[in-house]
Design an enzyme around this catalytic site. Structure first.
Site, mmCIF file in Angstrom:
data_model
loop_
_atom_site.group_PDB
_atom_site.id
_atom_site.type_symbol
_atom_site.label_atom_id
_atom_site.label_comp_id
_atom_site.label_asym_id
_atom_site.label_seq_id
_atom_site.Cartn_x
_atom_site.Cartn_y
_atom_site.Cartn_z
ATOM 1 N N LYS A 170 2.083 3.063 10.462
ATOM 2 C CA LYS A 170 1.836 1.803 11.163
ATOM 3 C C LYS A 170 3.080 0.911 11.114
ATOM 4 O O LYS A 170 3.481 0.338 12.127
ATOM 5 C CB LYS A 170 0.659 1.057 10.517
ATOM 6 N N ASN A 171 3.686 0.800 9.947
ATOM 7 C CA ASN A 171 4.793 -0.150 9.795
ATOM 8 C C ASN A 171 6.084 0.304 10.466
ATOM 9 O O ASN A 171 7.040 -0.465 10.552
ATOM 10 C CB ASN A 171 5.046 -0.441 8.310
ATOM 11 N N CYS A 206 -1.752 -16.273 5.790
ATOM 12 C CA CYS A 206 -2.590 -15.082 5.772
ATOM 13 C C CYS A 206 -3.096 -14.871 4.368
ATOM 14 O O CYS A 206 -2.654 -15.519 3.433
ATOM 15 C CB CYS A 206 -1.844 -13.873 6.317
ATOM 16 N N ARG A 222 3.734 -16.262 3.463
ATOM 17 C CA ARG A 222 4.523 -15.373 4.321
ATOM 18 C C ARG A 222 5.303 -16.126 5.411
ATOM 19 O O ARG A 222 5.020 -15.999 6.607
ATOM 20 C CB ARG A 222 3.638 -14.291 4.933
ATOM 21 N N ASP A 246 2.418 -2.416 -0.859
ATOM 22 C CA ASP A 246 1.295 -1.952 -0.040
ATOM 23 C C ASP A 246 0.456 -0.876 -0.743
ATOM 24 O O ASP A 246 -0.549 -0.436 -0.191
ATOM 25 C CB ASP A 246 1.801 -1.418 1.306
ATOM 26 N N ARG A 252 -7.387 -1.624 10.981
ATOM 27 C CA ARG A 252 -6.053 -2.086 11.355
ATOM 28 C C ARG A 252 -4.991 -1.090 10.900
ATOM 29 O O ARG A 252 -3.951 -0.964 11.537
ATOM 30 C CB ARG A 252 -5.750 -3.443 10.705
#
Ligand code: UD1
Length: 431
Positions: A22-23, A126, A131, A316, A408
């Protein structure tokens, strides 16, 4: 809203195909804005964040087409998509689109580089901390953009184009490095990024930009040099495998016991996380097909970890590793150095009977012999999957609510785990 029901206590046995990262997918898709040619991305994961970004890019005028399935394609095989920003019709990224996904702020760089202007909503707070985007804006200003903050938007202008410059990040930032790479690729002259992020996703973006005609040296190291070019072209690029997904499943196997092949995973992308999994008592072996993780019989050992930018232990994977440590035979300390408030999962893990105490940026996890299933709530993307890991080893039933967080970032999670023997199902509420 969908929920996921899990009945714990089953060992995981089999194979899990690892999806595209995803990243990496998100910045690669955004890079399509840099050219009027067609960027073809292979191995793109089917994720809510990818669809959301496709909507944002469509708003700027990007045509997005997904290639149809071929005979023999598996259900979880990555998609091939074509992105074509022949004409950018709108340089504004509005609040209602950007606020749902922080990475969409990164469109600022290619829009300014190509169009000389952009107006992008600030992403806002968030769940895992404030952030900020100050370093992304600093990078753009160093490259000659004039930036004003107006009504919650960053309004950036570089009417005569961007100019190469030295950009020295006071803190390692992935988004800042992506921003600088994209913007500098179309700037006049040479840019040197100091203290660049070294994450594999940075290297993946740089590789793709080079295929598009960019001149980049040193991606993956702390210093990256970019010689700007006047135009980039279309290209074809395959998204690299998701190291966070691979690490998550490695930790799930370490938790439940069993033997699983993580197909397509590459050990060098997550060595520090694999080292921690090995110290916890599981065995990890690299094979031609991916990474094999197994734990048979032996208990889970306590391991201290501290998150760090790549090649350190990834933030993560912090929540997932904490879930594993809740059942260790002893006490471990897990320190979070990247984000200030990334312990949302602690309270939810406690609902399984985990013993976790917070001391500033460190969680002290006292392992318990048994976890018990419970209704829990997903809070953010990575925290949610830590609840799944706990549930797989807990006695009885767990119901994970608000699974849109999982959607997500984790493709076909319940299918992949179910195929390895987990008792897991998605319950659609139909509304
Ligand atoms: C990316 C990843 C995210 C991962 C994070 C750190 C994507 C889509 N997201 O997020 O999954 O957890 O890297 O590995 O790739 N910071 C500032 N000012 C800025 C930018 C960042 O102070 O302008 C701070 C952040 O608050 C944080 C640290 O720098 O404390 C690192 O953040 P950064 O690397 O930029 O994270 P993201 O790129 O947002």
């Amino acid at each position: 809203m969908d929920r996921i029901r899990i009945v714990g206590g089953h060992r995981l046995m089999g194979a899990i195909p690892i999806s595209g990262a995803k990243n990496a997918a998100l910045p690669l898709m955004i890079a399509a804005l840099l050219t009027d040619g067609t960027l073809t991305l292979e191995n793109l994961p089917r994720l809510a964040d990818v669809s959301q970004l496709a909507r944002i890019l469509a708003n700027h005028g990007v045509d997005y087409t997904i290639e149809g399935k071929r005979i023999g394609d598996s259900e979880v095989q990555g998609q091939t998509v074509h992105l074509s920003a022949r004409q950018i019709v709108d340089t504004t990224a509005p609040y209602d689109l950007v606020s749902r996904m922080r990475a969409s702020f990164w469109v600022l760089a290619p829009l300014v580089a190509r169009m000389g202007e952009a107006k992008v909503s600030l992403p806002g707070g968030c769940a895992i901390g404030t952030r900020p985007v100050d370093l992304l804006l600093m990078a753009m200003e160093r490259l000659g953009a004039e930036i004003e903050i107006e009504n919650g938007y960053a309004v950036a202008k570089a009417r005569n184009g961007l100019r190469g410059a030295d950009i020295d990040f006071p803190k390692v930032t992935v988004g800042g490095t992506h921003t600088a790479l994209m913007a500098a690729s179309l700037a006049h002259g040479t840019t040197v990024i100091h203290n660049a992020a070294r994450e594999p996703e940075i290297v993946d973006l740089a590789d793709c930009l080079v295929k598009m005609g960019a001149k980049i040296k040193g991606a993956g190291s702390k210093t990256i040099e970019i010689s700007g070019v006047s135009r980039l072209t279309g290209a074809r690029h395959a998204v690299l495998p998701d190291r966070i997904e691979a690490g998550t499943y490695a930790m799930a196997v370490a938790m439940t016991g069993g033997d699983v092949l993580l197909q397509g995973a590459r050990a060098e992308l997550l060595q520090s996380a694999l080292d921690a999994v090995v110290r916890s008592g599981a065995t990890v072996a690299e094979t031609n097909e991916g990474i094999r993780v197994y734990r048979n019989g032996a208990g889970i050992q306590p391991v201290d970890v501290s998150t760090d930018p790549f090649p350190g232990f990834p933030t993560d994977l912090q929540a997932q590793f904490m879930a594993l440590m809740t059942r260790a035979e002893g006490t471990s300390r897990i320190t979070e150095t990247i984000f200030e408030n990334r312990f949302m999962h602690v309270a939810e893990l406690a609902r399984f009977g985990a013993h976790i105490r917070l001391d500033g940026d460190t969680a002290i996890v006292e392992g318990v012999a048994r976890l018990k299933g419970a209704p829990v709530m997903a809070t953010d993307l990575r925290a949610s999957v830590s609840l799944v890991i706990a549930a797989l080893a807990a006695e009885g039933e767990t119901m994970v609510n608000r699974v849109y967080h999982l959607d997500r970032g984790f493709e076909a999670l319940e299918k992949k785990l179910g195929a390895c023997g987990a008792e897991i199902e998605r319950l659609s509420s139909g509304g």
